[in-house]
Scaffold this active site. Structure first.
Site, mmCIF file in Angstrom:
data_model
loop_
_atom_site.group_PDB
_atom_site.id
_atom_site.type_symbol
_atom_site.label_atom_id
_atom_site.label_comp_id
_atom_site.label_asym_id
_atom_site.label_seq_id
_atom_site.Cartn_x
_atom_site.Cartn_y
_atom_site.Cartn_z
ATOM 1 N N ASN A 51 -41.784 22.194 0.319
ATOM 2 C CA ASN A 51 -42.325 21.773 1.613
ATOM 3 C C ASN A 51 -43.087 22.891 2.310
ATOM 4 O O ASN A 51 -43.935 22.621 3.168
ATOM 5 C CB ASN A 51 -41.202 21.268 2.524
ATOM 6 C CG ASN A 51 -40.651 19.934 2.062
ATOM 7 O OD1 ASN A 51 -41.334 19.166 1.387
ATOM 8 N ND2 ASN A 51 -39.406 19.654 2.402
ATOM 9 N N ASP A 140 -44.836 15.132 2.386
ATOM 10 C CA ASP A 140 -46.147 15.263 1.751
ATOM 11 C C ASP A 140 -47.092 14.161 2.214
ATOM 12 O O ASP A 140 -48.186 14.420 2.728
ATOM 13 C CB ASP A 140 -45.973 15.228 0.234
ATOM 14 C CG ASP A 140 -47.272 15.494 -0.517
ATOM 15 O OD1 ASP A 140 -48.294 15.793 0.135
ATOM 16 O OD2 ASP A 140 -47.273 15.401 -1.741
ATOM 17 N N HIS A 141 -46.685 12.914 2.046
ATOM 18 C CA HIS A 141 -47.571 11.798 2.391
ATOM 19 C C HIS A 141 -47.776 11.689 3.900
ATOM 20 O O HIS A 141 -48.849 11.258 4.357
ATOM 21 C CB HIS A 141 -47.003 10.489 1.845
ATOM 22 C CG HIS A 141 -46.982 10.434 0.349
ATOM 23 N ND1 HIS A 141 -48.012 10.920 -0.431
ATOM 24 C CD2 HIS A 141 -46.045 9.949 -0.518
ATOM 25 C CE1 HIS A 141 -47.721 10.743 -1.709
ATOM 26 N NE2 HIS A 141 -46.537 10.162 -1.784
#
Length: 397
Positions: A51, A140-141
């Protein structure tokens, strides 16, 4: 302040049972980028949390946006001139001075390509460090849904909004076209259970990087030319964006969804439930568009802030869709930000003397609300899975 529980017990239980499924058939991605990313990730220390890579990549796209905001807040730098001259239609504009330092375009290109690379290796780093999970995908998305507005907002500085270019209103619709294309991929996954990664993403990142580099070499004056007749390079950019959405992304998303029903491999939702995620985005688009068209000031007075507003509203809607499809829960039909947006629209049109104050207040509210939502959701998932977002816990031997 950041302990609000946006996720229900059902959401968290759904995340417990979530399995990631995706298909990437892009030749550029499969044959070029994935081999490249497999090599690059080997240089990343194993103690670096995936992350962290995701977040740094996102911050680089934001930094691109902020740098251009400093040099070209009003999107007028590309139209600056020392003096006016008549030029043949096939030649670039003469008498043009570069307000944005040409060296900056190289920096923007490097930041963008590094961000693209970090976005490509974060999942590989997660598998490499055995830290894959729903949080990483959501993180992420979710950030990708915000980045999708930052990049075209930067590219608009290359063309500007005056001569040889397109108006802020037309750029407003281009922006929505790009946002909808991103949303379609996740609406498709909401119904099929599979994320079909669009071909356009890799090509757009390579193209954007090359355009930044080329602008560093030639300057923005290179784009001040006609292709044929009265059609410019900016018009070609506009056509390409619409063609990509209408003739590639939309048909593919509809076909994959249809196929999942035919083969009974998807979620098999009713038509009403399958279309449910679209209403939240559609309502946002309608209200924003009414405001823009009825206003005497928008979007010309501050197109950059307008792009930030719609990009933030979109990202909030998209993140909630991503949460719903990952947790296998019913998507909300209306986003709560629609109500203050509608009130702001009515108030600004009824009292135009306060419109700018209302507009900036709504933009600030949207950004703060979205940051609050994202932070709270990440913290709630970290607590649920007993993990840290930016730190890999040492495993017991």
């Amino acid at each position: 302040m950041f302990n609000y529980k946006y996720l229900s017990r059902e959401h968290l239980d759904g995340f417990d049972n979530y399995k990631y499924m995706s298909k990437d058939t892009s030749p550029l991605s499969v044959y070029v980028m994935h081999p490249f990313w497999n090599k690059v990730v080997e240089y990343v220390p194993r103690w670096v949390a995936p992350n962290v890579l995701t977040f740094v990549g996102f911050l680089l796209t934001v930094l691109d946006f902020l740098l251009l905001s400093y040099y070209d807040y009003d999107y007028l730098a590309a139209s600056a001139r020392v003096h006016n001259e008549t030029t043949p239609s096939s030649e670039p504009l003469n008498g043009h001075t570069e307000i944005i330092p040409q060296s900056l375009w190289y920096i923007l290109a490097i930041f963008l390509f590094v961000a693209y690379t970090l976005d490509g290796i974060d999942g590989k780093q997660a598998r490499r460090t055995q830290t894959s999970g729903p949080l990483g995908e959501l993180f992420d998305h979710g950030l990708d849904s915000y980045s999708v507005f930052f990049i075209p907002a930067c590219l608009y500085s290359i063309y500007g909004r005056k001569d040889f270019s397109i108006s802020p209103l037309r750029m407003y619709y281009i922006m929505w076209n790009l946002l909808v294309n991103f949303y379609l991929s996740h609406w498709e996954k909401y119904n099929t259970g599979v994320l079909f990664l669009p071909w356009g993403y890799d090509f757009s990142m390579w193209t954007s990087t090359f355009v930044f580099l080329w602008t560093g070499v030639k300057g923005t004056s290179f784009y001040k030319r006609y292709i044929f007749g009265s059609y410019t390079l900016a018009n070609a950019f506009e056509w390409l964006i619409y063609a990509t959405g209408v003739f590639t992304n939309l048909p593919v998303a509809l076909y994959n969804t249809y196929l999942s029903y035919k083969l009974r491999t998807g979620k098999m939702r009713s038509t009403t439930e399958a279309l449910r995620p679209l209403w939240s985005l559609l309502s946002m688009f309608i209200v924003c568009t009414i405001w823009v068209h009825k206003s005497d000031r928008l979007p010309d007075c501050d197109p950059r802030a307008l792009f930030l507003l719609i990009g933030t509203l979109f990202s909030n809607v998209a993140c909630r869709l991503i949460v719903s499809q990952m947790s296998n829960q019913r998507c909300e039909v209306v986003n709560w930000l629609l109500w203050p947006l509608s009130m702001a629209t009515v108030l600004s049109l009824a009292l135009p003397q306060y419109e700018l104050s209302v507009f900036y207040a709504m933009t600030s509210l949207s950004v703060l609300a979205h940051i609050h939502y994202g932070t709270c959701v990440v913290r709630q998932m970290c607590d649920h899975f007993r993990i840290s977002c930016f730190h890999i816990k040492q495993r017991a031997d």
